[in-house]
Structures are given as structure tokens and as C-alpha cells.
Design a protein around this motif. Structure first.
Motif, PDB file in Angstrom:
ATOM      1  N   VAL A 183      -2.533   9.346   3.701  1.00 46.23           N
ATOM      2  CA  VAL A 183      -1.876   8.825   2.616  1.00 46.23           C
ATOM      3  C   VAL A 183      -0.469   9.851   2.524  1.00 46.23           C
ATOM      4  CG1 VAL A 183      -1.938   8.767   0.114  1.00 46.23           C
ATOM      5  CG2 VAL A 183      -3.885   7.822   1.407  1.00 46.23           C
ATOM      6  N   PHE A 184      -0.652  11.218   2.633  1.00 44.03           N
ATOM      7  CA  PHE A 184       0.216  11.976   2.345  1.00 44.03           C
ATOM      8  C   PHE A 184       1.550  11.697   3.291  1.00 44.03           C
ATOM      9  CE2 PHE A 184       2.488  15.973   3.877  1.00 44.03           C
ATOM     10  CZ  PHE A 184       3.289  16.077   2.927  1.00 44.03           C
ATOM     11  N   LEU A 185       1.174  11.478   4.468  1.00 47.79           N
ATOM     12  CA  LEU A 185       2.284  11.220   5.571  1.00 47.79           C
ATOM     13  C   LEU A 185       2.998   9.740   5.348  1.00 47.79           C
ATOM     14  CD1 LEU A 185       0.539  12.688   9.010  1.00 47.79           C
ATOM     15  CD2 LEU A 185       2.367  13.787   7.622  1.00 47.79           C
ATOM     16  N   GLU A 186       2.099   8.956   5.074  1.00 53.79           N
ATOM     17  CA  GLU A 186       2.862   7.523   4.792  1.00 53.79           C
ATOM     18  C   GLU A 186       3.729   7.464   3.699  1.00 53.79           C
ATOM     19  OE1 GLU A 186       2.856   5.378   6.904  1.00 53.79           O
ATOM     20  OE2 GLU A 186       0.972   5.377   8.358  1.00 53.79           O
ATOM     21  N   VAL A 218      10.376   2.295  -2.352  1.00 55.30           N
ATOM     22  CA  VAL A 218      10.017   0.643  -2.020  1.00 55.30           C
ATOM     23  C   VAL A 218      10.556   0.193  -0.863  1.00 55.30           C
ATOM     24  CG1 VAL A 218       9.705  -1.623  -3.155  1.00 55.30           C
ATOM     25  CG2 VAL A 218       9.292   0.285  -4.729  1.00 55.30           C
ATOM     26  N   LEU A 219      11.779   0.559  -0.802  1.00 56.23           N
ATOM     27  CA  LEU A 219      12.428  -0.084   0.535  1.00 56.23           C
ATOM     28  C   LEU A 219      11.749   0.760   1.751  1.00 56.23           C
ATOM     29  CD1 LEU A 219      16.264  -0.291  -0.641  1.00 56.23           C
ATOM     30  CD2 LEU A 219      14.751  -2.194  -0.366  1.00 56.23           C
ATOM     31  N   GLY A 220      11.553   1.847   1.670  1.00 54.42           N
ATOM     32  CA  GLY A 220      10.981   2.692   2.741  1.00 54.42           C
ATOM     33  C   GLY A 220       9.801   2.232   3.101  1.00 54.42           C
ATOM     34  N   SER A 221       9.045   1.834   2.079  1.00 53.79           N
ATOM     35  CA  SER A 221       7.557   1.348   2.105  1.00 53.79           C
ATOM     36  C   SER A 221       7.614  -0.033   2.885  1.00 53.79           C
ATOM     37  CB  SER A 221       6.929   1.228   0.666  1.00 53.79           C
ATOM     38  OG  SER A 221       6.694   2.553   0.214  1.00 53.79           O
ATOM     39  N   PHE A 222       8.272  -0.832   2.653  1.00 60.43           N
ATOM     40  CA  PHE A 222       8.497  -2.215   3.352  1.00 60.43           C
ATOM     41  C   PHE A 222       8.914  -2.277   4.662  1.00 60.43           C
ATOM     42  CE2 PHE A 222       6.902  -3.526  -0.831  1.00 60.43           C
ATOM     43  CZ  PHE A 222       6.116  -4.526  -0.394  1.00 60.43           C
ATOM     44  N   LEU A 223       9.956  -1.283   4.739  1.00 61.99           N
ATOM     45  CA  LEU A 223      10.528  -1.172   6.191  1.00 61.99           C
ATOM     46  C   LEU A 223       9.446  -0.514   6.874  1.00 61.99           C
ATOM     47  CD1 LEU A 223      12.969  -1.056   8.054  1.00 61.99           C
ATOM     48  CD2 LEU A 223      13.429   1.335   7.385  1.00 61.99           C
ATOM     49  N   LEU A 224       8.652   0.612   6.603  1.00 58.43           N
ATOM     50  CA  LEU A 224       7.782   1.053   7.519  1.00 58.43           C
ATOM     51  C   LEU A 224       6.674   0.021   7.617  1.00 58.43           C
ATOM     52  CD1 LEU A 224       7.108   4.080   8.524  1.00 58.43           C
ATOM     53  CD2 LEU A 224       5.779   4.313   6.471  1.00 58.43           C
ATOM     54  N   GLY A 225       6.162  -0.773   6.785  1.00 61.60           N
ATOM     55  CA  GLY A 225       5.057  -1.756   6.735  1.00 61.60           C
ATOM     56  C   GLY A 225       5.397  -2.818   7.622  1.00 61.60           C
ATOM     57  N   THR A 248       0.869  -1.139  -0.058  1.00 68.97           N
ATOM     58  CA  THR A 248      -0.024   0.025   0.006  1.00 68.97           C
ATOM     59  C   THR A 248       0.845   1.234  -0.020  1.00 68.97           C
ATOM     60  OG1 THR A 248      -1.613  -1.365   1.206  1.00 68.97           O
ATOM     61  CG2 THR A 248      -1.958   1.147   1.167  1.00 68.97           C
ATOM     62  N   TYR A 249       1.880   1.189   0.729  1.00 68.72           N
ATOM     63  CA  TYR A 249       2.635   2.374   0.974  1.00 68.72           C
ATOM     64  C   TYR A 249       3.644   2.423  -0.368  1.00 68.72           C
ATOM     65  CZ  TYR A 249       1.785   2.075   6.084  1.00 68.72           C
ATOM     66  OH  TYR A 249       1.155   1.935   6.970  1.00 68.72           O
ATOM     67  N   THR A 250       4.064   1.556  -1.028  1.00 64.77           N
ATOM     68  CA  THR A 250       4.704   1.441  -2.093  1.00 64.77           C
ATOM     69  C   THR A 250       3.901   2.276  -3.024  1.00 64.77           C
ATOM     70  OG1 THR A 250       5.931  -0.563  -1.893  1.00 64.77           O
ATOM     71  CG2 THR A 250       5.761   0.031  -3.952  1.00 64.77           C
ATOM     72  N   LEU A 251       2.402   1.799  -3.288  1.00 66.06           N
ATOM     73  CA  LEU A 251       1.905   2.575  -4.462  1.00 66.06           C
ATOM     74  C   LEU A 251       1.630   4.023  -4.072  1.00 66.06           C
ATOM     75  CD1 LEU A 251      -1.606   0.231  -4.578  1.00 66.06           C
ATOM     76  CD2 LEU A 251       0.026   0.962  -6.379  1.00 66.06           C
ATOM     77  N   GLY A 296      -2.691  -0.928  18.575  1.00 65.73           N
ATOM     78  CA  GLY A 296      -2.395  -0.599  17.279  1.00 65.73           C
ATOM     79  C   GLY A 296      -2.466   0.963  17.058  1.00 65.73           C
ATOM     80  N   ALA A 297      -3.034   1.740  18.179  1.00 63.42           N
ATOM     81  CA  ALA A 297      -3.060   3.254  18.152  1.00 63.42           C
ATOM     82  C   ALA A 297      -1.390   3.645  18.115  1.00 63.42           C
ATOM     83  CB  ALA A 297      -3.620   3.663  19.190  1.00 63.42           C
ATOM     84  N   TRP A 298      -0.412   2.854  18.316  1.00 69.18           N
ATOM     85  CA  TRP A 298       1.047   3.267  18.481  1.00 69.18           C
ATOM     86  C   TRP A 298       1.467   3.298  17.045  1.00 69.18           C
ATOM     87  CZ3 TRP A 298       3.560   5.307  22.175  1.00 69.18           C
ATOM     88  CH2 TRP A 298       3.161   5.406  23.493  1.00 69.18           C
ATOM     89  N   LYS A 299       0.792   2.843  15.993  1.00 70.31           N
ATOM     90  CA  LYS A 299       1.288   2.854  14.485  1.00 70.31           C
ATOM     91  C   LYS A 299       1.862   4.156  14.209  1.00 70.31           C
ATOM     92  CE  LYS A 299      -0.794  -1.081  11.786  1.00 70.31           C
ATOM     93  NZ  LYS A 299      -1.126  -1.212  10.521  1.00 70.31           N
ATOM     94  N   PRO A 300       1.135   5.520  14.017  1.00 72.69           N
ATOM     95  CA  PRO A 300       1.682   6.525  13.568  1.00 72.69           C
ATOM     96  C   PRO A 300       2.992   6.747  14.604  1.00 72.69           C
ATOM     97  CG  PRO A 300      -0.779   6.505  14.097  1.00 72.69           C
ATOM     98  CD  PRO A 300      -0.341   5.265  14.613  1.00 72.69           C
ATOM     99  N   ALA A 301       2.889   6.518  15.648  1.00 74.66           N
ATOM    100  CA  ALA A 301       4.205   6.980  16.559  1.00 74.66           C
ATOM    101  C   ALA A 301       5.402   6.032  16.231  1.00 74.66           C
ATOM    102  CB  ALA A 301       3.951   6.638  17.881  1.00 74.66           C
ATOM    103  N   ILE A 302       5.150   5.005  15.673  1.00 69.43           N
ATOM    104  CA  ILE A 302       6.242   4.036  15.115  1.00 69.43           C
ATOM    105  C   ILE A 302       6.870   4.770  13.631  1.00 69.43           C
ATOM    106  CG2 ILE A 302       6.833   1.832  14.126  1.00 69.43           C
ATOM    107  CD1 ILE A 302       4.787   0.562  16.259  1.00 69.43           C
ATOM    108  N   ALA A 303       5.775   5.047  12.861  1.00 66.92           N
ATOM    109  CA  ALA A 303       6.231   5.695  11.657  1.00 66.92           C
ATOM    110  C   ALA A 303       7.010   6.944  11.746  1.00 66.92           C
ATOM    111  CB  ALA A 303       4.897   5.820  10.800  1.00 66.92           C
TER     112      ALA A 303
END
Lengths: 286, 243
Positions: free
Chosen positions: A222-225, A242-249, A17-20, A261-268
Motif C-alpha cells: 500500500v505504501f509503495l503504490e 489521481v493522474l499518477g494512480s490511473f497512469l500506474l493502474g 484503489t491507488y487513488t484512495l 503478472g509477477a512483472w507488475k511491481p517492476a512496471i511500477a
């Protein structure tokens, strides 16, 4: 049953998704050198075009998705020609361009909320087929997201490496002024880049809408991710993206294994801060 | 016949006069040197002639066509190619791609679906041979030495099939063999009926190569004529050589 296969599948889906999102984002950034927040709102616009065509005209998902992608592409070009291009011709800095993109982003988000309310909407059938894969479950829309990510990446790879257009894009990314002097039609090439990147944003928005739904505010996510994946991977570089997207995913999904799961944005954002501090040029230094 | 004429060109930068009512002409098929001390306006003039910066006043006439405003994307259309004092090649691209991009299809839609054919590659390989970089074609431009990057820039200019070549200090910092190669290229361009405008500090090269020399000082035309006459003038020696 181990949760590990599901975490891996979820990470791959998130990465795709992030890759797209990032592919289109990086393509435009590479040639124009500014963070374009409108990229996120174009994803939302495409999603709402599909929603509108389905609800008002009963159009099925495939033709309405094609029109959604086309609509995002056209809107992206219109915004480029009316806002960003004139600003660049007047010598606007990347910061000014970014702020103006935030303005357009806010406007589009408000228009979507006025037209469609702020409620969450689902595109397509919620009860879509599910497949089991090494004990992990994946839905049909998620399979399409992964395939779309591979397809768009392969298409951009061919476009940038095998065509004359791709060489012109790289030349503009490297030195736009020199590209102009040697006769490359930089304006036309950049317009086409915007059309392609906006279309990819539209495709991402539609697929996200089918998978998890749409909201007028989805553009910000979408913009932030997209921006975080791009910066972590090496901004402007589609391979790095692509690498950044999968690392983030993977980081987001494995990061919430034991916590909410609320911590997801904090991880990003944590990853973003680490990269900006230790490796500001990203994984693939350009 | 003159291929370039400049009449009363003027350019300011934040109140500083970089070009001051400069008028000169360049005859077709000749090599014209532009000399002058640092800050005399030589590079500003090159930037105006290649459309990179607009003039404030005056007129530029290219091959009989008076241009109110020359823009950078007009340069190739009017047959003007240039190199830069601080070399500007496409760093992230290979040597081959740096040149192939010059022979790219001008129609964007065409370029979207077309690949470079054998004809394009043959033209590029011929130029690579000419600039001595054929064995470097797959190398990234950023990995080349300073001199090789200068040669690549010249190769890029050659591929535009221009009528006027603006070379901004092409010999600066080069090994003698590379300088010799550029001298040969300039002679070949003249033999092909092309016009070369050469910004250079090396007086020996100006004497050897140029038919005409234009001397600039503080943005103004100090002297113009054959090198053997101009380089002897007292005001030129005073302004340029500090003698």
C-alpha cells in the motif's frame, strides 16, 4: 471475446484503489513534507480491525468498517502526536522522519503478525455479486472501490477549495512558519489532516481487504503504490495523485497483457525511475 | 507608554554573537526605524520580536507583559504582524486566498465546515483596494511582480489587525509609485494609533517617516533618538555610512 474491456476495467479498478491510497498520502505529505510509511500500515490496521470485529463479535461489514476507519484515524493521530510531531519540533529532516516512519511501520506490521498470524485473510463474502460491463466482469467490492475513490476525491476537493480549513491547509503546505505567524493553528490543522488522511488509508485498506484480502505485510505494498502514484503524479498534489494512480493502474494492467503478472511491481518501479529521471516533479508540477 | 521593551537581549548563532545585550523601547503609536549596516542584527532582532527564533538571554516586554519565550504562533495573539526582507507570500494560492486565510476561523473544527462569508470578503477587498491589488485578486501569488508581492505581504499584515507592524525593508527594490503607497499605509497606521517598526536603509525615508531611530552595529545599540539628532552623530556616520 476481446480481453481489452477487461483490461480497461482492471486498470480503472487499480487506478481507483491507488487513488484512495494516494489521496490520503498526498494530503499528509502536502502539509508535513515527508514520506510517511505508516500510511500503509494504517490500511492494514483498519483491515484487521474489521476482520477482528467480524470474527470475534460477528459485527457486520458496515459498522465494523466504520470502526476500522475510526481506529486507523485515531492511531494515525496518536503516532503523529507521539512520534512525528515531536521530531519535527526538534527540527528533524524529512529523511529522519521517513526513517522513523519505517520504524513505526515495522513495529505495527510485527504486532499484526503476532496477533493475527501472517496468513492471508479475506474480509466479507468471497462470492460477492458480479456484473458484466461491455464484456468485462466487475465485482461489487470493485464497484464500491471506484465509487469510494470518486467520493473521497470530491470530498477532499470541496474541503480544500471551499472551506476555511482548506485554505489553512494550503497555507501550511506553502509556508508553515508564515502560516503560524499570521495566526493559523498549524498544530491543530496538521493533526486534523493526519486524522483525515489516516482515515482514508483505513478505508482503502478495508476495501482492498474485501476485494483481495489482508495480510500483515500488505502495508508495504500500500505504501509503495501510494508513494509511486504520488511521486509520478506530483507529490503533495491531490489532483496529480489521481493522474499518477490511473497512469500506474493502466500501465501495470496493460503491461502484463502479454507477460506474467509477477512483472507488475517492476512496471511500477520502472515508471517511477523514468519519472524521477525525466520529470522528477511529476505530471502536475507544483 | 511603551508597547515593546527589550532588555539585554542576546542571541548567538554557532558561537557568533548576532545580538549583544541589546536594550531599547518602542513607544505606542509611533514609527521607529531600525538602521544599521548589513549583518548588524536587524533581521535577527525582527525574528526574535516575531517569535520566529528564540532569544538566548534577556527579556521582551510587550504591552507590559514580560515574555520568557515568544513563539511564532504567539505573534498574532500579542498583536504583532510582520513582513519579510525576502518576500514570503503563499505562492500556490491566489491573491484573494492569501488574504482570506488571514481572516480564517481560528477554531479548527469551525474552519472545517465554514466557508468565507461576505463579511470576510468585504474586509479582504477593502485591503486589496488599499494595496492596489484589487484587479489581481484571482492571480496566483507566484505570478505577481516583486513589488506586488511586497504589497500583498503588507496587505496580509494589515488584515491581522495587529498593534505592532514589523516591516523588514518594505521599500527595497520598489518602483516609486509602490513606495509611495507604502508610505501612505504607514502614515495611516500611525494615524490609527498603531506602532510601526521599520527596518530600512533609505535615510530619506527614515527622516520622513520615523519618530525615533535605533541604530545597531554588530548586534549592539549604537544610538537611539530622533532621526534628525541621531543621523548626525559621528559614530553613526562612521559605522553605518562609512564616513
Amino acid at each position: 471475446m476481446s480481453i481489452l474491456p477487461q483490461l480497461i476495467i482492471n486498470s480503472i479498478i487499480a487506478g481507483a484503489t491507488y487513488t484512495l491510497i494516494t489521496l490520503g498520502f498526498n494530503l499528509a505529505y502536502g502539509t508535513t513534507k515527508f514520506l510517511n510509511a505508516v500510511h500503509g500500515s494504517l490500511a492494514a490496521v483498519a483491515g484487521y480491525i474489521v476482520f477482528f470485529l467480524g470474527r470475534s463479535f460477528g459485527l457486520s461489514i458496515v459498522p465494523s468498517a466504520a470502526l476500522g476507519i475510526f481506529g486507523a484515524s485515531v492511531l494515525g493521530v496518536v503516532i503523529w502526536r507521539l512520534v512525528f510531531r515531536p521530531l519535527r519540533h526538534r527540527g528533524a529532516s524529512p529523511a529522519v522522519l521517513f526513517l522513523s516512519s519505517l520504524g513505526v511501520f515495522t513495529m505495527i506490521q510485527a504486532v499484526l503478525a503476532i496477533l493475527f498470524t501472517s496468513q492471508f485473510q479475506q474480509l466479507g463474502n468471497v462470492g460477492s455479486p458480479r456484473y458484466e460491463f461491455f464484456g468485462a466482469v466487475i465485482t461489487k467490492p470493485q464497484v464500491i472501490i471506484i465509487l469510494a475513490g470518486i467520493f473521497i476525491f470530491a470530498t477532499l476537493f470541496i474541503l480544500l477549495n471551499k472551506t476555511m480549513f482548506g485554505k489553512a491547509v494550503k497555507a501550511i503546505a506553502d509556508d508553515e512558519e508564515v502560516a503560524r505567524i499570521i495566526g493559523i493553528q498549524t498544530d491543530s490543522v496538521t493533526t486534523l489532516v493526519f486524522a483525515i488522511s489516516s482515515g482514508i488509508a483505513g478505508l482503502a485498506g478495508i476495501l482492498i481487504g474485501i476485494d483481495i484480502g489482508i495480510q500483515p505485510t500488505m502495508g508495504l505494498w500500500v505504501f509503495l503504490e501510494g508513494a509511486i502514484s504520488a511521486i509520478v503524479g506530483g507529490i503533495g498534489n491531490i489532483y496529480g495523485g489521481v493522474l499518477g494512480s490511473f497512469l500506474l493502474g493502466f500501465a501495470e494492467n496493460f503491461g502484463i497483457w502479454k507477460i506474467s503478472g509477477a512483472w507488475k511491481p517492476a512496471i511500477a518501479f520502472g515508471i517511477l525511475i523514468v519519472f524521477l529521471t525525466l520529470r522528477p516533479k511529476g505530471i502536475v508540477r507544483n | 507608554m511603551n508597547i515593546i521593551e527589550a532588555k539585554n537581549l542576546t542571541k548567538h548563532f554557532d558561537g557568533v554573537l548576532a545580538i549583544d545585550r541589546l536594550s531599547f523601547s518602542v513607544a505606542n503609536g509611533t514609527i521607529t526605524g531600525i538602521i544599521g549596516p548589513n549583518g548588524s542584527g536587524k533581521t535577527t532582532l525582527t525574528n526574535i520580536l516575531s517569535g520566529m527564533i528564540p532569544k538566548d538571554n534577556g527579556m521582551i516586554i510587550i504591552d507590559g507583559v514580560a515574555l520568557e519565550r515568544l513563539k511564532s504562533y504567539d505573534a498574532r495573539r500579542y498583536g504583532i504582524a510582520r513582513t519579510f526582507q525576502n518576500v514570503r507570500v503563499f505562492e500556490q494560492m491566489s491573491v484573494l486566498d492569501n488574504l482570506l486565510v488571514v481572516v480564517t476561523e481560528r477554531n479548527v473544527w469551525g474552519a472545517l465546515f465554514e466557508r468565507h462569508g461576505e463579511y470576510h470578503r468585504a474586509r479582504v477587498l477593502e485591503v486589496l483596494e488599499r494595496i492596489g491589488l484589487r484587479d489581481k485578486q484571482t492571480a496566483l501569488a507566484r505570478t505577481l511582480s516583486y513589488g506586488q508581492r511586497k504589497l500583498l505581504e503588507i496587505g496580509r499584515a494589515l488584515l491581522t489587525d495587529a498593534r505592532v507592524y514589523l516591516f523588514d525593508e518594505p521599500f527595497a527594490g520598489l518602483f516609486p509609485e509602490m513606495a509611495k503607497l507604502i508610505v501612505t499605509i504607514i502614515h495611516e497606521l500611525k494615524a490609527d494609533g498603531k506602532t510601526v517598526i521599520l527596518i530600512e536603509h533609505n535615510m530619506e525615508l527614515i527622516r520622513e517617516l520615523c519618530d525615533t531611530v535605533i541604530v545597531m552595529d554588530s548586534g549592539r545599540l549604537l544610538a537611539e533618538g530622533a532621526p534628525k539628532n541621531v543621523l548626525k552623530k559621528r559614530e553613526v556616520l562612521e559605522a553605518y555610512l562609512g564616513e
